[in-house]
Design an enzyme around this catalytic site. Structure first.
Site, PDB file in Angstrom:
ATOM      1  N   LYS A 115       0.810  -1.223   0.000  1.00  0.00           N
ATOM      2  CA  LYS A 115       0.000   0.000   0.000  1.00  0.00           C
ATOM      3  C   LYS A 115       0.839   1.267   0.000  1.00  0.00           C
ATOM      4  CE  LYS A 115      -4.131  -2.063   1.858  1.00  0.00           C
ATOM      5  NZ  LYS A 115      -5.154  -2.156   2.892  1.00  0.00           N
ATOM      6  N   GLU A 199      -2.155   6.574   8.145  1.00  0.00           N
ATOM      7  CA  GLU A 199      -2.903   7.540   7.346  1.00  0.00           C
ATOM      8  C   GLU A 199      -3.740   8.378   8.286  1.00  0.00           C
ATOM      9  OE1 GLU A 199      -5.566   5.453   4.750  1.00  0.00           O
ATOM     10  OE2 GLU A 199      -3.999   4.965   3.312  1.00  0.00           O
ATOM     11  N   ARG A 291      -7.349  -7.623  -8.965  1.00  0.00           N
ATOM     12  CA  ARG A 291      -8.050  -8.904  -9.153  1.00  0.00           C
ATOM     13  C   ARG A 291      -9.522  -8.627  -9.358  1.00  0.00           C
ATOM     14  NH1 ARG A 291     -10.812  -8.765  -4.309  1.00  0.00           N
ATOM     15  NH2 ARG A 291      -9.689  -7.703  -2.660  1.00  0.00           N
TER      16      ARG A 291
HETATM   17  P1  ADP Z   1      -8.308  -3.570   2.819  1.00  0.00           P
HETATM   18  O1  ADP Z   1      -7.070  -3.773   2.007  1.00  0.00           O
HETATM   19  O2  ADP Z   1      -8.398  -4.427   3.994  1.00  0.00           O
HETATM   20  O3  ADP Z   1      -9.526  -3.536   1.962  1.00  0.00           O
HETATM   21  P2  ADP Z   1      -8.451  -0.662   2.899  1.00  0.00           P
HETATM   22  O4  ADP Z   1      -7.227   0.173   2.946  1.00  0.00           O
HETATM   23  O5  ADP Z   1      -9.145  -0.775   1.598  1.00  0.00           O
HETATM   24  O6  ADP Z   1      -8.110  -2.108   3.436  1.00  0.00           O
HETATM   25  O7  ADP Z   1      -9.477  -0.144   3.990  1.00  0.00           O
HETATM   26  C1  ADP Z   1     -10.624  -0.890   4.325  1.00  0.00           C
HETATM   27  C2  ADP Z   1     -11.661   0.028   4.964  1.00  0.00           C
HETATM   28  O8  ADP Z   1     -11.149   0.652   6.135  1.00  0.00           O
HETATM   29  C3  ADP Z   1     -12.113   1.175   4.085  1.00  0.00           C
HETATM   30  O9  ADP Z   1     -13.143   0.797   3.193  1.00  0.00           O
HETATM   31  C4  ADP Z   1     -12.574   2.202   5.100  1.00  0.00           C
HETATM   32  O10 ADP Z   1     -13.881   1.926   5.566  1.00  0.00           O
HETATM   33  C5  ADP Z   1     -11.610   1.993   6.245  1.00  0.00           C
HETATM   34  N1  ADP Z   1     -10.460   2.917   6.122  1.00  0.00           N
HETATM   35  C6  ADP Z   1      -9.267   2.633   5.568  1.00  0.00           C
HETATM   36  N2  ADP Z   1      -8.442   3.696   5.615  1.00  0.00           N
HETATM   37  C7  ADP Z   1      -9.127   4.693   6.208  1.00  0.00           C
HETATM   38  C8  ADP Z   1      -8.825   6.057   6.574  1.00  0.00           C
HETATM   39  N3  ADP Z   1      -7.636   6.594   6.333  1.00  0.00           N
HETATM   40  N4  ADP Z   1      -9.795   6.769   7.187  1.00  0.00           N
HETATM   41  C9  ADP Z   1     -10.999   6.240   7.460  1.00  0.00           C
HETATM   42  N5  ADP Z   1     -11.343   4.977   7.142  1.00  0.00           N
HETATM   43  C10 ADP Z   1     -10.425   4.195   6.539  1.00  0.00           C
HETATM   44  P1  ADP Z   2     -13.222  -7.153  -2.040  1.00  0.00           P
HETATM   45  O1  ADP Z   2     -12.030  -6.239  -1.950  1.00  0.00           O
HETATM   46  O2  ADP Z   2     -13.336  -7.894  -3.323  1.00  0.00           O
HETATM   47  O3  ADP Z   2     -14.448  -6.488  -1.624  1.00  0.00           O
HETATM   48  P2  ADP Z   2     -12.672  -8.482   0.460  1.00  0.00           P
HETATM   49  O4  ADP Z   2     -11.791  -7.408   1.000  1.00  0.00           O
HETATM   50  O5  ADP Z   2     -13.953  -8.740   1.126  1.00  0.00           O
HETATM   51  O6  ADP Z   2     -12.939  -8.319  -1.082  1.00  0.00           O
HETATM   52  O7  ADP Z   2     -11.821  -9.820   0.383  1.00  0.00           O
HETATM   53  C1  ADP Z   2     -12.284 -10.933  -0.309  1.00  0.00           C
HETATM   54  C2  ADP Z   2     -11.598 -12.160   0.201  1.00  0.00           C
HETATM   55  O8  ADP Z   2     -10.204 -12.079  -0.034  1.00  0.00           O
HETATM   56  C3  ADP Z   2     -11.747 -12.377   1.688  1.00  0.00           C
HETATM   57  O9  ADP Z   2     -11.824 -13.753   1.938  1.00  0.00           O
HETATM   58  C4  ADP Z   2     -10.471 -11.796   2.255  1.00  0.00           C
HETATM   59  O10 ADP Z   2     -10.164 -12.350   3.497  1.00  0.00           O
HETATM   60  C5  ADP Z   2      -9.479 -12.155   1.178  1.00  0.00           C
HETATM   61  N1  ADP Z   2      -8.370 -11.202   1.072  1.00  0.00           N
HETATM   62  C6  ADP Z   2      -8.433  -9.963   0.568  1.00  0.00           C
HETATM   63  N2  ADP Z   2      -7.224  -9.361   0.604  1.00  0.00           N
HETATM   64  C7  ADP Z   2      -6.362 -10.241   1.149  1.00  0.00           C
HETATM   65  C8  ADP Z   2      -4.948 -10.215   1.463  1.00  0.00           C
HETATM   66  N3  ADP Z   2      -4.175  -9.161   1.219  1.00  0.00           N
HETATM   67  N4  ADP Z   2      -4.416 -11.326   2.017  1.00  0.00           N
HETATM   68  C9  ADP Z   2      -5.192 -12.392   2.270  1.00  0.00           C
HETATM   69  N5  ADP Z   2      -6.504 -12.477   2.008  1.00  0.00           N
HETATM   70  C10 ADP Z   2      -7.089 -11.430   1.457  1.00  0.00           C
END
Ligand code: ADP
Ligand code: ADP
Ligand code: MG
Length: 472
Positions: A115, A199, A291
């Protein structure tokens, strides 16, 4: 030409990919663990091979999977989501062994999976990112200094995180001290990497993401946005396309920004650019998922474009089958992730035998699932067992249709998140199309429904019993 695809996944997404193969006249090969012997993807694929007795090891072993593909004469591998979908090793080994990987190349997966590296690439491309640390924070002192600079509250995040895990909000230095080691050990356990960064925490943002498709010939198109603000613990539960919360100006802006982001990194295949939208209307890049996404379905419903088939064609070297100008989203679509969890018991997992399954149907209802009556839902994998995808002409149509569809659905023997979704659908703010990622925490009453409902049901049952007794 791709003629045979190995699907390196299980569950509903494996079935989804098998369906795309069937429609394209491509042979599908499933792999499965011993625990998945009776899974639907095994029955539906043209061929299926057991890749080990362990529940997870086989699905997570890139060498083993590519060997299986080579041995069975496949020319491509589709990784789905989760498992190895964002593992650059699998993409790299595929190239070495002459198998096409249905996704971007290993270098891009690697870069976007980190990230902080993704943030750097976006800054270079002129895409606004959430204010935060310059790269990883390498110790607690540095974290404290960076947090002071950025300003509390902050989000401490695992650099290679995903699935909503490895993220903690810290409101002050004391909380940052408390959470620092916790996030590092979570990250190490879940993602095999101890790297973290921070962040600025955006208060009550909207999660807006843009679906991208890019081919080898330099065409990059977006399929508009999805609103994934309905989340619990940073995990998406309900997704909506398009967002009912954007103006057309914002919609055009974010679509073009996502295309710029994809072009800047030389992206190929399907991807999603995730943004946070602040209260004051700023969009900040959050991360890019390299993906197919769980919620790709709603974009398919509003655009009519089959994203999985498009992925396969792109991997085959074909150009996109449409131009940006030809994409005209129609109406709204909403996806509910049906999880086997008990919402009235703090979302306690509820795996086990599905004694009865009835799928809703009728106009505008699509179900993506791998369950069937009698299926034993194994506890080793995701608790999401089905996706209910509802489309309609207007936001109100979709809400009313969703209530009807969820009401029709029956899953016997397990608890699910369906009653929780019914409560959300009845919420006036949600109905007005006004919500942010703080919606669920701001409405604790949404999980109190069971008490309310059982009282109502009790009353009705008593009334019915009395009526029967007096011979009405
Ligand atoms: P992941 O890789 O697990 O999807 P993300 O970075 O996309 O992680 O963050 C997942 C969720 O966490 C976001 O959809 C949001 O709801 C919350 N989030 C992430 N970063 C922030 C931020 N800087 N401020 C507020 N909410 C955040
Ligand atoms: P999307 O981003 O498609 O909305 P999710 O964040 O809900 O999906 O993740 C979908 C699936 O992939 C879940 O089972 C989650 O645990 C897995 N997953 C997503 N990112 C990772 C990661 N960086 N490492 C391991 N598993 C992941
Ligand atoms: Mg994300």
């Amino acid at each position: 030409m791709i003629k045979k695809i190995l699907i390196a996944n299980r569950g509903e997404i494996a079935v989804r990919i098998i369906r795309a193969c069937a429609e394209m006249g491509i042979r599908s090969v499933a792999i499965y663990s011993e625990a998945d012997r009776f899974s639907l993807h095994v029955k539906k694929a043209d061929e299926a091979y057991c890749i080990g007795s362990e529940e997870l090891a086989g699905y997570l072993n890139p060498h083993r999977i590519v060997n299986q593909a080579v041995e069975t004469g496949c020319d491509a591998i589709h990784p789905g989501y989760g498992f190895l979908s964002e593992n650059p090793e699998l993409a790299r080994i595929c190239v070495q062994r002459g198998i096409r990987f249905i996704g971007p190349d290993a270098a891009i997966i690697h870069a976007m999976g980190d990230k902080t590296e993704a943030r750097r690439a976006m800054i270079a491309a002129g895409v606004p990112v959430t204010p935060g640390s310059d790269g990883n924070v390498t110790d607690l002192n540095m974290a404290l200094l960076e947090a002071d600079r950025v300003g509390y509250p902050i989000m401490l995040k695992a650099t290679s995180g995903g699935g909503g895990r490895g993220i903690r909000r810290c409101d002050n230095a004391a909380e940052l001290r408390q959470n620092y080691q916790r996030v590092i050990s979570e990250a190490t356990k879940a993602f095999g990497s101890a790297e973290v960064f921070l962040e600025k925490c955006i208060i009550n943002p909207r999660h807006i993401e843009v679906q991208i498709l890019a081919d080898r010939h330099g065409n990059v198109a977006h399929l508009f946005e999805r609103d994934c603000s309905i989340q619990r613990r940073n995990q998406k539960l309900i997704e909506i396309a398009p967002s009912p919360q954007l103006s057309n100006t914002q919609r055009t802006y974010i679509g073009e920004l996502a295309v710029r982001a994809a072009k800047a990194v030389g992206y190929e295949n399907a991807g999603t650019v995730e943004f946070l939208l602040t209260d004051t209307g700023e969009f900040y890049f959050m991360e890019m998922n390299t993906r197919v996404q769980v919620e790709h379905t709603i974009t398919e419903q509003i655009t009519g474009i089959d994203i999985v088939q498009e992925q396969i064609r792109i991997a085959d070297g074909e150009p996109l089958s449409f131009t940006q100008e030809e994409v005209h989203p129609q109406g709204f679509a909403m996806q509910f992730r049906i999880n086997v969890e008990d919402p009235k018991n703090d979302f306690l997992p509820s795996f086990g035998r599905l004694t009865r399954y009835y799928a809703p149907g009728g106009p505008g209802v699509r179900i993506d699932t791998a369950i069937y009556t009698g299926y034993e839902i194994p506890p080793y994998y995701d608790s999401m067992v089905a996706k209910v995808i509802v489309s309609g002409r207007t936001w109100t149509d979709v809400i009313n249709r969703s209530r009807r569809a969820l009401n029709d659905m029956v899953l016997g023997g397990v608890r699910t998140t369906i009653p929780f979704y019914q409560e959300i659908l009845n919420n006036p703010e949600f109905q007005a199309g006004e919500f942010n990622t703080g919606f669920i925490p701001a409405h604790p009453e949404l999980t109190n429904y069971s008490r309310k409902r059982s009282q109502e049901e009790n009353t009705l049952a008593i009334v019915a019993a009395i009526a029967a007794h007096v011979g009405l």
